[in-house]
Write a protein that holds these residues in place. Sequence first.
Motif, short mmCIF file in Angstrom:
data_model
loop_
_atom_site.label_atom_id
_atom_site.label_comp_id
_atom_site.label_asym_id
_atom_site.label_seq_id
_atom_site.Cartn_x
_atom_site.Cartn_y
_atom_site.Cartn_z
N MET A 7 8.67 8.88 2.42
CA MET A 7 7.74 8.62 3.61
C MET A 7 9.63 7.52 3.39
N ALA A 8 8.92 6.89 4.53
CA ALA A 8 9.34 5.59 5.44
C ALA A 8 8.76 4.36 5.31
N TYR A 9 8.95 3.40 4.51
CA TYR A 9 8.04 1.75 4.64
C TYR A 9 8.42 1.35 5.92
N GLU A 48 2.98 -1.43 -6.35
CA GLU A 48 3.20 -0.88 -5.77
C GLU A 48 2.40 0.39 -5.47
N GLN A 49 2.01 0.45 -6.46
CA GLN A 49 0.82 1.63 -6.54
C GLN A 49 -0.79 1.59 -6.03
N LEU A 71 -2.99 3.70 -0.61
CA LEU A 71 -3.87 3.37 0.05
C LEU A 71 -3.19 4.17 1.34
N LEU A 72 -1.39 4.30 1.28
CA LEU A 72 -0.80 4.82 2.61
C LEU A 72 -1.43 6.79 1.79
N PRO A 126 -2.52 -0.86 5.18
CA PRO A 126 -2.52 -2.20 3.91
C PRO A 126 -2.21 -3.37 4.18
N VAL A 127 -3.46 -4.27 4.16
CA VAL A 127 -2.91 -5.57 5.34
C VAL A 127 -3.03 -7.23 4.15
#
Length: 262
Positions: free
Chosen positions: A1-3, A128-129, A134-135, A141-142
């Motif tokens: 994934m690219a974040y 980050e987990q 959520l991702l 995520p906000v």
Amino acid sequence: MAYVVIKCGGSILHQLPDAFFENLVQIKARFGLEPVIVHGGGPAISAMLEKMQIKTQFKNGLRVTTEPVLNVVEMVLSGSINKWITRRLSQAGAKAVGISGTDSRLLTARKIETPNLGYVGEIESVNEQVLLALLRQQFIPVISPVATDKNGQRLNVNADLAAAAVARKMNARVWMVTDVPGVMMEGKVLPYLTPGQVDGLIQKQVITGGMIPKVRAAAECIRSGVKEVVIVDGTEEDSLLFLAGGGKTGTKFTGNGVLIDG
């Protein structure tokens, strides 16, 4: 994934058009980018403190945060502003979840001792987990930048620095959303800058006013290990889509004096 970590300052939030939130949905579907939003809320916090007759002051650009101020900071950031953003995203068709840095120890910080700022912290670690969970479920995520220290004490954290810490942990780029098209010189947007160029441009008064803290924050992100930061105009129609597709928009900061094309 690219974040991509998208940092929205409190002064820009209510200027953002519906297209901005729709773009956040579209960059996931069209470009495979997974957005994580980190937001501020300084003007709303100041307004609430004034309404509640709680005195506030700043040192070196950071709010001195007493216990009463901290209560208002958390109420505004993790409450009204965070939920306003998630509502706008939901209206645009996104699955958005508002979380605080205190949730599941997402943001762990240590208190800044000098100068005496009260309950103000700098990020030590990012869980980050929480974000990855959520991702993976297609949520956006906000994040409200209120953290805790190792003993559970709440700490107010600068949103720019929180965004940088999240981006480093996620190996993500950072888009700093503003209401201007980028750093301007002689009527044109500077497409690229390095951290070493920033102070000189400020001294020459090429960078002035409200752009100064933005570019300094972008430069600090690069110095702290973020590979790429772009200052982008969030009020411009489809600016996020254009940026996600490789269009040259805004001012891109890169490290080591290397100007990366693209």
